[in-house]
Design an enzyme around this catalytic site. Sequence first.
Site, short mmCIF file in Angstrom:
data_model
loop_
_atom_site.label_atom_id
_atom_site.label_comp_id
_atom_site.label_asym_id
_atom_site.label_seq_id
_atom_site.Cartn_x
_atom_site.Cartn_y
_atom_site.Cartn_z
N HIS A 119 -8.00 -4.65 -1.03
CA HIS A 119 -6.81 -3.99 -0.50
C HIS A 119 -6.53 -4.36 0.95
O HIS A 119 -5.39 -4.36 1.39
CB HIS A 119 -7.03 -2.48 -0.61
CG HIS A 119 -5.78 -1.69 -0.40
ND1 HIS A 119 -4.88 -1.46 -1.41
CD2 HIS A 119 -5.27 -1.10 0.70
CE1 HIS A 119 -3.88 -0.74 -0.94
NE2 HIS A 119 -4.09 -0.51 0.33
N ASP A 179 -9.44 -2.99 -6.90
CA ASP A 179 -8.97 -2.25 -5.72
C ASP A 179 -9.57 -0.84 -5.73
O ASP A 179 -9.35 -0.06 -6.66
CB ASP A 179 -7.43 -2.17 -5.75
CG ASP A 179 -6.85 -1.74 -4.41
OD1 ASP A 179 -7.54 -1.02 -3.67
OD2 ASP A 179 -5.71 -2.14 -4.11
N SER A 192 0.82 -1.21 0.00
CA SER A 192 0.00 0.00 0.00
C SER A 192 0.86 1.27 0.00
O SER A 192 1.73 1.42 -0.84
CB SER A 192 -0.94 -0.05 1.21
OG SER A 192 -1.93 0.93 1.11
#
Length: 659
Positions: A648, A602, A516
């Site tokens: 995610h 995502d 991330s």
Amino acid sequence: QEGTEVPSKRKQNTSIVTSDLFHKNLLKSEQKNWNNVSPAYKAMTKRIKERLEELHNMYTLNSGSPRMRFGENVYFEENGCIFLAKEDDGNAEILFSVEDLGFSDAFIQRIRISPDQSYMAISLKCENSEEATCIIMKLGNLPVVEKVIPSVFSFEWAANDVLYYTTQKNLKCQNVFLTTLTYQKHTKLVYTEQDARFFVDLYCTKDRRFLTINSNSKTTSEVWLVDCRHPFESPALVQARTRGVIYHVEHRKDQLYILTTYGGPAEYKAILTDNYIHRINLDTYCSGKENWQLVYALEKKTKLVDFEMFSDDCIMFLKNAGHLYLNVISFVSHSVQPIKLPTWACEFELESHPEHTTSTCYFQLSSPVHPPKRFAYSFKENNLIEQAVQEVPIITNCHTTRLLAKSKDETLVPITVFHNKNSKELHRRPLLVHVYGAYGIDLNMSFKEEKLMLIEEGWILAYCHVRGGGEQGLSWHRDGCQHNKLKGLHDLRACIALLHQRGFSQPKHTALAAASAGGVLAGALCNTDPALIRAVVLQAPFVDVLNTMMKTHLPLTIEEQEEWGNPLEDEKCMKYIKSYCPYQNIKPQCYPSVFITAYENDERIPLTGILQYVQKLRKAALDHASRVSKKGNWIPNIILDVQADGSHCDSSWEHSLNE
């Protein structure tokens, strides 16, 4: 007016269609590339998968999940089943399972039990969605589904049959509802947050006297109280939001305890006020009024991980330079007792204590290579007890080392290192470095089977607690966000250099892992210091900061401005982001090999940015290779695996195993 050109909608639509087509072609190209390269790893994948399953069965399944205690009843979840056991009895009965509810592909994310144990609310989340479904079960001899609420984030019981919950839409939580389950059943909207930068969640005070509605941005918060004795009355505001002030509210014996960043230094401090009926003014504390009393202040560079309030005591879970420890505050003797925890402990998970009068606090400790172990702290005995649930093999040959790296501005940056005690010639061993450094969030250091497997195979694992993360308190985060983002990069460079200096591996055996927002620092290091590392593994990485922060239609852009700045309105900020943004700074040079996992759907990290990053990176690496025709010239592998499923955030064991 005559002569004015009318803007053509056809032109606008054409550019959108062209963009979509470009995206689809890039995706197809990457999928084709993945299908060509992935068979080469099949034998290795098979071996790794088998070993991970062995380790999972050996450790995680036996370590026991956190318990929720109500008197003599103990509730817990394992493998998608909810169990009920008696405190002194080893036998447990299954109340129901996820499969019973028709959600075989989902996992349980949150559990809340009503005060009288008549109802249980659980949230179920599927792999490919950010949103969860809340299911309310009526407990009894045969539990039955009472209500199903879609798109729920957090929920708490205000009374035996009154549940408050927040709904989630486009990654935002801005509405709070209450629903009743008996008599005149109804649902109504209680609170709406108007500011897009704020996210709303719910929490019950430890003594269940109040339900708190917490509206938080990255830097500011506001709390509303719902009196659980009168759950249908309108919420009362504690303190209107003040920019830069974060606060949380607890309650004990008719007094509010406020945990706040207000006043210097800007770390958390606990404040006590006599009267919670009137509006609380944080300025009163600073002006030294009699109705305020400072209970506790954090030391410098200390992170408050969590705290738990009991009738006569409060436990603070703290972290300093990577070390976890407890401070026990006695409200009776007005003393603070520090409690040491095992040196290997990196993460803790508090177990639910619905009864605040209990004399024992239960929690679990773990590290990336140590499975969760249950501990209990007894207030009466003033000691820490390790609880063996079942016989779990003890990991004895793993060594934990703590280091401090000196960054460019002389700041000392903590590093946690794990390696096999029996490893000889550590400089020849492969090293996996981990980094995050954003949002004031700590690096994830919970137990992972794959980390233990790497230790077994002679790897060294290093965790760099760089600025931007939260490992050393709120100031540690502030020193690494917005116009300080480059400090995190300097920290990471200093950490890897120190590891090599101390004999932990060398550049040609070093890999870097990030997920991330950690992709910003990892990607930036690839551009500035590619010779420090040989390989990079990125999961759903944020690598196109500038273009993403310029797109206000994306769900998170507005609230993320407090972390990255606003390049649309601040040219200085735009230039600064451009100076470190991984995508913007790719150039022809010898890059490390890169493996990226991304998710097609995502909602947080747009796939287009990752596709364009990979294409640009591969072109730069090939350009460099074609210019430098040295003997044995090395061209890096740049591989992207785009997964159709998955999201995610957190995933089930099965899904993470496949990844």
